[in-house]
Design a protein around this motif. Structure first.
Motif, PDB file in Angstrom:
ATOM      1  N   UNK A 124      -7.488  -1.944  -0.402  1.00 18.53           N
ATOM      2  CA  UNK A 124      -6.924  -2.317   0.894  1.00 18.53           C
ATOM      3  C   UNK A 124      -6.588  -1.257   1.993  1.00 18.53           C
ATOM      4  N   UNK A 125      -7.423  -1.607   3.099  1.00 20.94           N
ATOM      5  CA  UNK A 125      -7.756  -0.411   4.212  1.00 20.94           C
ATOM      6  C   UNK A 125      -6.088  -0.237   4.632  1.00 20.94           C
ATOM      7  N   UNK A 126      -5.827   0.954   5.201  1.00 21.31           N
ATOM      8  CA  UNK A 126      -4.778   1.265   5.834  1.00 21.31           C
ATOM      9  C   UNK A 126      -4.747   0.825   7.367  1.00 21.31           C
ATOM     10  N   UNK A 127      -3.755   0.830   7.860  1.00 14.67           N
ATOM     11  CA  UNK A 127      -3.502   0.551   9.140  1.00 14.67           C
ATOM     12  C   UNK A 127      -4.431   1.284  10.280  1.00 14.67           C
ATOM     13  N   UNK A 128      -4.368   2.657   9.852  1.00 13.71           N
ATOM     14  CA  UNK A 128      -5.181   3.455  10.622  1.00 13.71           C
ATOM     15  C   UNK A 128      -6.676   3.386  10.416  1.00 13.71           C
ATOM     16  N   UNK A 129      -7.343   3.030   9.457  1.00 16.79           N
ATOM     17  CA  UNK A 129      -8.621   2.438   9.292  1.00 16.79           C
ATOM     18  C   UNK A 129      -8.918   1.139   9.773  1.00 16.79           C
ATOM     19  N   UNK A 130      -8.001   0.163   9.680  1.00 14.19           N
ATOM     20  CA  UNK A 130      -8.207  -0.962  10.457  1.00 14.19           C
ATOM     21  C   UNK A 130      -8.210  -0.723  12.095  1.00 14.19           C
TER      22      UNK A 130
END
Length: 211
Positions: A124-130
């Motif tokens: 699951x990607x992090x908020x920063x990655x998104x």
């Protein structure tokens, strides 16, 4: 045995059987050819076609688009779909799917996309990655705006454009003040032959209709 071979009935039955086998062979080939040439157009095929053409991969949006088409527009979509399928079959028949490098790259990219999706399914990607991905690829998330409105028409042919514009402005103020539904808006203007209510339409469609 020789007696049977001289019987006309035996000759007739043998000839009939031969014709039957020949007929089945010819009809069978024609049926196979017809099946290969047949292009099936159904609702699911058109929904997929619309999503790829509009680059808006939302089923509900495609369903609304399909439901809002007039009979002439629907026929145009069907014709475009059939033409695309026919050209794709011809390209495959010519072996372009095996020899054309651009098509090969598209197939590879599709497989890489699927493989990447499977590999990333468990992470699951992090908020920063998104946020970073969104900032780097805004075109992937762009949804073309759509509008719904009633065309309240006033002709300027007899009264002049200034008076027609004044009537239109007055009608607009009344529609807004009384919160008139789109379906009832056209009755506040004059009759227009080419449509009055436009629901969930794209900018391209509106430009095509009104210039």
């Amino acid at each position: 045995m020789r007696f049977l071979l001289r019987e006309p009935l035996v000759h007739f039955l043998a000839l009939t059987g031969l014709l039957f086998l020949l007929h089945n062979a010819v009809v069978g080939e024609d049926a196979t050819l017809d099946n290969e040439r047949r292009i099936v157009v159904d609702r699911d095929a058109l929904l997929t076609f619309i999503q790829y053409r509009t680059r808006e991969f939302e089923l509900e949006q495609a369903e609304a688009e399909l439901a809002g088409l007039t009979e002439a527009e629907l026929q145009q979509v069907i014709d475009s779909y059939v033409s695309e399928q026919a050209l794709a079959r011809e390209a495959r028949a010519l072996g372009l799917d095996r020899t054309d490098y651009i098509i090969t790259r598209r197939l590879v990219q599709s497989l890489e996309f699927i493989a990447r999706g499977m590999a990333d399914a468990d992470s699951e990607p992090t908020t920063e990655e998104i946020t970073a991905y969104y900032s780097a690829n805004p075109e992937e998330f762009f949804v073309k705006p759509r509008v719904s409105f009633a065309h309240v028409f006033f002709s300027g042919e007899d009264r002049g454009s200034d008076e027609a514009m004044s009537l239109a402005q007055s009608a607009l103020e009344k529609l807004r003040a009384e919160d008139i539904a789109i379906s009832d808006g056209a009755r506040f203007g004059e009759r227009f032959l080419y449509g009055a209510n436009f629901v969930n339409r794209s900018g391209g469609y509106i430009v095509k209709q009104f210039g």
